[in-house]
Scaffold this motif. Structure first.
Motif, PDB file in Angstrom:
ATOM      1  N   ALA A 135      -1.424   3.516  -2.300  1.00  0.00           N
ATOM      2  CA  ALA A 135      -2.794   3.015  -2.532  1.00  0.00           C
ATOM      3  C   ALA A 135      -3.642   3.180  -1.277  1.00  0.00           C
ATOM      4  O   ALA A 135      -3.126   3.216  -0.154  1.00  0.00           O
ATOM      5  CB  ALA A 135      -2.747   1.544  -2.927  1.00  0.00           C
TER       6      ALA A 135
ATOM      7  N   LYS B 264       0.841  -1.201   0.000  1.00  0.00           N
ATOM      8  CA  LYS B 264       0.000   0.000   0.000  1.00  0.00           C
ATOM      9  C   LYS B 264       0.874   1.248   0.000  1.00  0.00           C
ATOM     10  O   LYS B 264       0.636   2.192  -0.739  1.00  0.00           O
ATOM     11  CB  LYS B 264      -0.859   0.014   1.276  1.00  0.00           C
ATOM     12  CG  LYS B 264      -2.281  -0.360   1.032  1.00  0.00           C
ATOM     13  CD  LYS B 264      -3.244   0.176   2.069  1.00  0.00           C
ATOM     14  CE  LYS B 264      -2.913  -0.159   3.488  1.00  0.00           C
ATOM     15  NZ  LYS B 264      -3.981   0.221   4.418  1.00  0.00           N
TER      16      LYS B 264
ATOM     17  N   LYS C 289      -6.948   8.310 -11.664  1.00  0.00           N
ATOM     18  CA  LYS C 289      -6.358   7.337 -10.732  1.00  0.00           C
ATOM     19  C   LYS C 289      -6.667   5.920 -11.199  1.00  0.00           C
ATOM     20  O   LYS C 289      -7.585   5.711 -11.986  1.00  0.00           O
ATOM     21  CB  LYS C 289      -6.934   7.539  -9.330  1.00  0.00           C
ATOM     22  CG  LYS C 289      -6.609   8.890  -8.719  1.00  0.00           C
ATOM     23  CD  LYS C 289      -7.047   8.916  -7.267  1.00  0.00           C
ATOM     24  CE  LYS C 289      -7.151  10.320  -6.714  1.00  0.00           C
ATOM     25  NZ  LYS C 289      -5.895  11.059  -6.673  1.00  0.00           N
ATOM     26  N   LYS C 290      -5.886   4.988 -10.657  1.00  0.00           N
ATOM     27  CA  LYS C 290      -6.145   3.578 -10.966  1.00  0.00           C
ATOM     28  C   LYS C 290      -7.134   3.045  -9.937  1.00  0.00           C
ATOM     29  O   LYS C 290      -6.894   3.172  -8.729  1.00  0.00           O
ATOM     30  CB  LYS C 290      -4.819   2.821 -10.897  1.00  0.00           C
ATOM     31  CG  LYS C 290      -4.895   1.443 -11.488  1.00  0.00           C
ATOM     32  CD  LYS C 290      -3.519   0.838 -11.653  1.00  0.00           C
ATOM     33  CE  LYS C 290      -2.922   1.185 -13.006  1.00  0.00           C
ATOM     34  NZ  LYS C 290      -1.637   0.572 -13.254  1.00  0.00           N
ATOM     35  N   VAL C 291      -8.236   2.486 -10.400  1.00  0.00           N
ATOM     36  CA  VAL C 291      -9.218   1.908  -9.475  1.00  0.00           C
ATOM     37  C   VAL C 291      -9.278   0.407  -9.734  1.00  0.00           C
ATOM     38  O   VAL C 291      -9.452  -0.037 -10.873  1.00  0.00           O
ATOM     39  CB  VAL C 291     -10.624   2.540  -9.654  1.00  0.00           C
ATOM     40  CG1 VAL C 291     -11.635   1.858  -8.736  1.00  0.00           C
ATOM     41  CG2 VAL C 291     -10.566   4.042  -9.353  1.00  0.00           C
ATOM     42  N   LEU C 292      -9.101  -0.363  -8.663  1.00  0.00           N
ATOM     43  CA  LEU C 292      -9.034  -1.821  -8.807  1.00  0.00           C
ATOM     44  C   LEU C 292     -10.125  -2.518  -7.998  1.00  0.00           C
ATOM     45  O   LEU C 292     -10.403  -2.143  -6.855  1.00  0.00           O
ATOM     46  CB  LEU C 292      -7.657  -2.312  -8.326  1.00  0.00           C
ATOM     47  CG  LEU C 292      -6.433  -1.679  -9.006  1.00  0.00           C
ATOM     48  CD1 LEU C 292      -5.150  -2.076  -8.270  1.00  0.00           C
ATOM     49  CD2 LEU C 292      -6.349  -2.076 -10.475  1.00  0.00           C
TER      50      LEU C 292
ATOM     51  N   ASP D 160      -2.783   7.280  -5.314  1.00  0.00           N
ATOM     52  CA  ASP D 160      -2.700   7.061  -6.772  1.00  0.00           C
ATOM     53  C   ASP D 160      -3.596   5.905  -7.201  1.00  0.00           C
ATOM     54  O   ASP D 160      -4.045   5.845  -8.336  1.00  0.00           O
ATOM     55  CB  ASP D 160      -1.250   6.720  -7.176  1.00  0.00           C
ATOM     56  CG  ASP D 160      -0.319   7.894  -6.911  1.00  0.00           C
ATOM     57  OD1 ASP D 160      -0.751   9.037  -7.179  1.00  0.00           O
ATOM     58  OD2 ASP D 160       0.806   7.675  -6.419  1.00  0.00           O
ATOM     59  N   THR D 161      -3.772   4.964  -6.262  1.00  0.00           N
ATOM     60  CA  THR D 161      -4.547   3.766  -6.588  1.00  0.00           C
ATOM     61  C   THR D 161      -5.610   3.549  -5.514  1.00  0.00           C
ATOM     62  O   THR D 161      -5.335   3.711  -4.322  1.00  0.00           O
ATOM     63  CB  THR D 161      -3.589   2.538  -6.630  1.00  0.00           C
ATOM     64  OG1 THR D 161      -2.649   2.763  -7.671  1.00  0.00           O
ATOM     65  CG2 THR D 161      -4.328   1.239  -6.890  1.00  0.00           C
TER      66      THR D 161
ATOM     67  N   LYS E  23       2.871   1.689  -3.313  1.00  0.00           N
ATOM     68  CA  LYS E  23       2.062   2.098  -4.478  1.00  0.00           C
ATOM     69  C   LYS E  23       1.171   3.311  -4.187  1.00  0.00           C
ATOM     70  O   LYS E  23       0.345   3.674  -5.011  1.00  0.00           O
ATOM     71  CB  LYS E  23       1.202   0.925  -4.947  1.00  0.00           C
ATOM     72  CG  LYS E  23       2.018  -0.316  -5.245  1.00  0.00           C
ATOM     73  CD  LYS E  23       1.461  -1.111  -6.370  1.00  0.00           C
ATOM     74  CE  LYS E  23       2.415  -2.246  -6.703  1.00  0.00           C
ATOM     75  NZ  LYS E  23       2.127  -2.910  -7.943  1.00  0.00           N
TER      76      LYS E  23
ATOM     77  N   LYS F  57     -14.114   5.338  -9.816  1.00  0.00           N
ATOM     78  CA  LYS F  57     -13.380   5.670 -11.045  1.00  0.00           C
ATOM     79  C   LYS F  57     -13.941   6.937 -11.689  1.00  0.00           C
ATOM     80  O   LYS F  57     -13.189   7.801 -12.152  1.00  0.00           O
ATOM     81  CB  LYS F  57     -13.461   4.486 -12.033  1.00  0.00           C
ATOM     82  CG  LYS F  57     -12.740   4.728 -13.330  1.00  0.00           C
ATOM     83  CD  LYS F  57     -11.230   4.851 -13.136  1.00  0.00           C
ATOM     84  CE  LYS F  57     -10.526   5.240 -14.428  1.00  0.00           C
ATOM     85  NZ  LYS F  57      -9.069   5.399 -14.250  1.00  0.00           N
TER      86      LYS F  57
ATOM     87  N   GLU G 144      -1.911  -5.276  -9.681  1.00  0.00           N
ATOM     88  CA  GLU G 144      -2.766  -4.160 -10.136  1.00  0.00           C
ATOM     89  C   GLU G 144      -3.956  -4.688 -10.934  1.00  0.00           C
ATOM     90  O   GLU G 144      -4.179  -4.307 -12.083  1.00  0.00           O
ATOM     91  CB  GLU G 144      -1.923  -3.137 -10.909  1.00  0.00           C
ATOM     92  CG  GLU G 144      -0.748  -2.702 -10.054  1.00  0.00           C
ATOM     93  CD  GLU G 144      -0.011  -1.468 -10.534  1.00  0.00           C
ATOM     94  OE1 GLU G 144      -0.345  -0.965 -11.610  1.00  0.00           O
ATOM     95  OE2 GLU G 144       0.876  -1.013  -9.799  1.00  0.00           O
TER      96      GLU G 144
ATOM     97  N   GLU H 275      -8.465  -3.753 -13.175  1.00  0.00           N
ATOM     98  CA  GLU H 275      -8.667  -2.320 -13.358  1.00  0.00           C
ATOM     99  C   GLU H 275     -10.057  -2.006 -13.897  1.00  0.00           C
ATOM    100  O   GLU H 275     -10.545  -2.654 -14.817  1.00  0.00           O
ATOM    101  CB  GLU H 275      -7.591  -1.750 -14.301  1.00  0.00           C
ATOM    102  CG  GLU H 275      -7.605  -0.257 -14.242  1.00  0.00           C
ATOM    103  CD  GLU H 275      -6.413   0.415 -14.899  1.00  0.00           C
ATOM    104  OE1 GLU H 275      -5.475  -0.268 -15.354  1.00  0.00           O
ATOM    105  OE2 GLU H 275      -6.472   1.655 -14.987  1.00  0.00           O
TER     106      GLU H 275
END
Ligand code: 13P
Ligand code: SF4
Length: 302
Positions: free
Chosen positions: A17, A12, A73-76, A52-53, A15, A67, A276, A279
């Motif tokens: 996150a 975390k 941003k990256k959403v997972l 960021d994530t 990244k 998102k 990651e 996504e």
């Protein structure tokens, strides 16, 4: 050797996150989550995060909303199976058909809906702000979707707004029957009954309190009562019992579990961060329209 919890925490940091977890998740997820709460709280956190994530330990529409709020941003979503059966009950075509039957009425969509549906609604809501949102429209009649039960509950609470609803529902909450409440009251005469507004009105009218996940938790914590019958998803009972062992929380019946909320394990969260995956992306045109209805909700809920 590092435990999986420590490894997740390291990843975390590495990244930058953030982990958002809904109260219906398996309770072990809370050990690594930065924020745990209901749909409104999590969307508010998603709207203001600087990470960021975003790892969304919840269901698809929640990650999709995050998102839309954070296009850069990256959403997972750790498990692709995590859908919401209610959100899938209405698509764009069905929304358009519903709206065409009642032209010129403001349309409120529950946050439990797809980005496409949000893109053609005026405002969205969660179970904790639905009354406030419908009221904010200042209209004598509104359309509400997909949850007919939440919509009708709001209509009953407001008294002066006609809420015309789409016939969607939450299969988990509809498993709760009035007989379950009657039986539970007989068995536990001292207990308070707390129910979620996704339940049928035949159930909510028998409850002592009706409210969102957060509302139910707050009521239970602040009440002088020692015993509570909880008519919503099992995750709420697990967290209340863990955090308030001096009180007793009874799940209305053992099968009030949303399977889609329960896929995630700590291992899935670890894999999601490390690789990651998976996504979530939203079509730009849809996202630009859908954000208006989410932003309006956040504005009214401030
Ligand atoms: P809340 O988080 O708004 O209580 O909603 C419950 C739910 O069913 C989430 O999908
Ligand atoms: Fe959807 Fe119901 Fe599960 Fe919530 S509890 S995610 S509304 S199916």
């Amino acid at each position: 050797m590092n435990t999986i919890i420590e490894e997740i925490k390291e990843l975390k940091k590495e990244k930058n996150a953030v982990i958002l977890a809904h109260c219906y998740q398996n309770a072990e997820i809370d050990k690594v989550a930065d924020f745990v709460g209901d749909s409104l709280y999590l969307s508010q956190q998603a709207a203001k995060t600087t990470a960021d994530t975003i790892i969304f330990a919840g269901v698809f529409f929640m990650a999709q909303t995050a998102k839309i709020l954070n296009p850069d941003k990256k959403v997972l979503l750790p498990r692709t199976e995590s859908g919401c059966l209610m959100a899938d009950m209405v698509n764009l075509e069905q929304l358009r058909e519903f709206k065409s039957k009642y032209p010129n009425l403001p349309t409120v969509c529950y946050i439990n809906s797809t980005a496409e549906v949000k893109s053609e609604c005026d405002i969205c809501c969660t179970s904790s702000n639905a009354i406030k949102i419908v009221k904010s429209l200042n209209a004598p009649e509104v359309l509400f979707l997909p949850d007919t039960y939440l919509g009708k509950w709001v209509e009953g609470q407001l008294g002066n707004v006609k809420v015309t609803t789409y016939p969607g529902y939450c299969p988990t909450h509809l498993r709760i029957k009035p007989e379950d409440i009657i039986d539970a009251r007989r068995k536990y005469p001292e207990a308070k009954v707390l129910a979620h507004p996704e339940c049928a009105q035949t159930v909510t009218k028998l409850a002592d309190y009706v409210g969102s996940t957060t509302g139910i938790m707050k009521f239970a914590v602040e009440s002088d009562a020692k015993q509570f019958i909880i008519a919503t998803e099992k995750g709420v009972v697990d967290r209340l019992q863990r955090d308030y062992p001096e009180k007793e929380f009874i799940l209305i019946k053992s099968n009030i579990i949303c399977q889609n909320m329960k896929w995630n394990t700590l291992e899935d969260i670890y894999n999601s961060l490390k690789y990651e995956q998976y996504e979530i992306n939203v079509d730009k045109n849809i996202a630009q329209k859908a954000i208006k209805c989410i932003d309006k909700m956040l504005e009214v809920s401030k």
